[in-house]
Design an enzyme around this catalytic site. Structure first.
Site, mmCIF file in Angstrom:
data_model
loop_
_atom_site.group_PDB
_atom_site.id
_atom_site.type_symbol
_atom_site.label_atom_id
_atom_site.label_comp_id
_atom_site.label_asym_id
_atom_site.label_seq_id
_atom_site.Cartn_x
_atom_site.Cartn_y
_atom_site.Cartn_z
ATOM 1 N N TYR A 1 -5.341 6.631 -8.941
ATOM 2 C CA TYR A 1 -6.538 5.867 -8.585
ATOM 3 C C TYR A 1 -7.764 6.376 -9.327
ATOM 4 O O TYR A 1 -8.639 5.587 -9.714
ATOM 5 C CB TYR A 1 -6.776 5.931 -7.074
ATOM 6 C CG TYR A 1 -5.856 5.043 -6.281
ATOM 7 C CD1 TYR A 1 -6.207 3.737 -5.962
ATOM 8 C CD2 TYR A 1 -4.609 5.506 -5.853
ATOM 9 C CE1 TYR A 1 -5.363 2.918 -5.234
ATOM 10 C CE2 TYR A 1 -3.754 4.699 -5.141
ATOM 11 C CZ TYR A 1 -4.135 3.400 -4.829
ATOM 12 O OH TYR A 1 -3.287 2.580 -4.122
ATOM 13 N N THR B 1 -8.416 0.086 6.830
ATOM 14 C CA THR B 1 -7.300 0.590 6.037
ATOM 15 C C THR B 1 -5.985 0.548 6.811
ATOM 16 O O THR B 1 -5.948 0.555 8.039
ATOM 17 C CB THR B 1 -7.564 2.043 5.586
ATOM 18 O OG1 THR B 1 -7.661 2.897 6.747
ATOM 19 C CG2 THR B 1 -8.853 2.139 4.774
ATOM 20 N N CYS C 1 0.828 -1.215 0.000
ATOM 21 C CA CYS C 1 0.000 0.000 0.000
ATOM 22 C C CYS C 1 0.856 1.255 0.000
ATOM 23 O O CYS C 1 1.705 1.424 0.879
ATOM 24 C CB CYS C 1 -0.913 -0.028 1.225
ATOM 25 S SG CYS C 1 -1.808 1.511 1.506
ATOM 26 N N TRP D 1 -7.644 -6.378 5.859
ATOM 27 C CA TRP D 1 -6.255 -6.785 5.735
ATOM 28 C C TRP D 1 -5.998 -7.863 6.780
ATOM 29 O O TRP D 1 -6.579 -7.838 7.873
ATOM 30 C CB TRP D 1 -5.305 -5.609 5.982
ATOM 31 C CG TRP D 1 -5.323 -4.561 4.928
ATOM 32 C CD1 TRP D 1 -6.140 -3.470 4.863
ATOM 33 C CD2 TRP D 1 -4.459 -4.477 3.784
ATOM 34 N NE1 TRP D 1 -5.843 -2.707 3.754
ATOM 35 C CE2 TRP D 1 -4.818 -3.312 3.069
ATOM 36 C CE3 TRP D 1 -3.418 -5.275 3.298
ATOM 37 C CZ2 TRP D 1 -4.178 -2.923 1.901
ATOM 38 C CZ3 TRP D 1 -2.776 -4.881 2.128
ATOM 39 C CH2 TRP D 1 -3.158 -3.724 1.441
#
Length: 347
Positions: free
Chosen positions: A178, A114, A47, A80
């Site tokens: 993105y 996140t 990430c 995650w």
């Protein structure tokens, strides 16, 4: 559980993060006090937002003050996970999913799980996932725990200009790739594409006659741009259709990116295998087969960049960090420029 969906007619990032901060005294509302050993940084090398925190923590020498847990490169629509660890459980927090730390503090947490996230070890509760102020706070609030020779990544004299530069880098480049990749309409994609390359042209010009974004030394602004550049040719050029040019075809930006890559703290935190695995395997609405491409050739990252001719020193009057701790080193099989000592060795 499925991978989730990412494409939208006109992609807008959800920026509603947990706004708590860790500050020197923790005296304000929604503030927690700086305390060595109290928090664990949960990150993922895949990430770019988490990679920022990994780099800043290493540059400042905060490894002993803030431990780090690394999630695997792929995740499902739920969370995650700590699938790289023995038993697929984080050895410090004792949880298999980062979501568990969010739910511990906010039962039924309604938003995305996140990284990066700071988690209080004793309670197992997430403290914050607000990545932008998180790294600035590492620079400004954790100074008592910085290593000797740590760089000043957010110098007061430059903050006004830095904030403007970082805002443009964020909206047009970090998030701009993105907007290209997750665009669900032709018009939204083309608008995002034009904005992205307008900004890259601006950066190409800015970096033609200065070694780093703010001048002669590295700052937070360079960290923020680097994590996007490191992923550009491997992911964004093809997977996100940001294909006017490769990074390697933009002379100043390519030299700048290599200069940073070969600087301790940058390339030695870059895991190309994790990066490619994440984007190509997780974004199945963009890449339905989940096939991960073999390329690009990574040899160029180790080649001479010639940026020394512009003057400056990456760490100014400070010093580079030493080798990363043994348990935090990137697998050399995932980055061919990393030696067994965990350090990048240019070709």
């Amino acid at each position: 559980m499925g991978q989730g969906t990412y494409v939208e007619d006109d992609f807008e990032r959800d920026t509603n993060y947990i706004e708590d901060r860790v500050t020197t005294d923790g005296a304000g509302e929604h503030e927690w006090p700086v305390e060595a050993g109290r928090y664990r940084l949960v990150a993922a090398r895949a990430c770019p937002w988490a990679n920022r925190a990994i780099i800043v923590r290493r540059l400042l020498g905060l490894e002993d003050a803030i431990s780090m847990g690394i999630c695997g490169p792929t995740h499902d629509s739920d969370s995650w996970t700590f699938d790289l660890d023995e038993g697929e459980v984080d050895p410090v927090l004792g949880i298999p999913r980062l979501k568990d730390a969010y739910e511990k503090r906010f039962p039924g947490y309604p938003r995305g799980i996140t990284v990066p996230a700071l988690v209080e070890i004793s309670s197992g509760e997430v403290v914050t996932n607000d990545f932008a102020p998180m790294t600035l706070d590492l620079s400004t609030q954790w100074t008592a725990h910085h290593r000797d020779g740590a760089p000043d990544l957010y110098p007061e004299a430059l903050r006004a200009e830095m904030d403007e530069v970082m805002e443009r880098v964020y909206t047009e480049v970090n998030n701009g790739v993105y907007r290209c990749g997750f665009a669900g309409t032709q018009s939204a994609y083309e608008d995002a594409y034009d904005r992205l390359f307008t900004a890259l042209d601006w950066l190409e010009e800015r970096l033609t006659d200065r070694r780093f974004l703010m001048g002669d030394t590295i700052t937070e602004a360079d960290v923020r741009l680097f994590t996007t550049l490191a992923r550009f040719d491997a992911v964004y050029h093809g997977h996100f259709k940001c294909n006017r040019q490769k990074l390697a075809e933009l002379p100043a930006l390519w030299g700048y990116a290599r200069d940073l890559f070969q600087t301790p703290g940058f390339g030695d935190t870059t895991d190309f295998a994790h990066i490619k695995s994440h984007y190509y395997e997780v974004h199945r609405d963009i890449n339905p087969t989940g096939i991960v491409p073999k390329g690009p050739d990574l040899a160029g990252w180790g080649t001479a960049h010639g940026r020394e001719s512009l003057g400056g020193r990456p760490f100014g009057d400070g010093t580079p960090p030493g080798p990363p701790p043994e348990g935090e080193r990137v697998d050399p099989a995932h980055n061919p420029h990393i030696g067994p000592d965990g350090v990048v060795h240019p070709s």
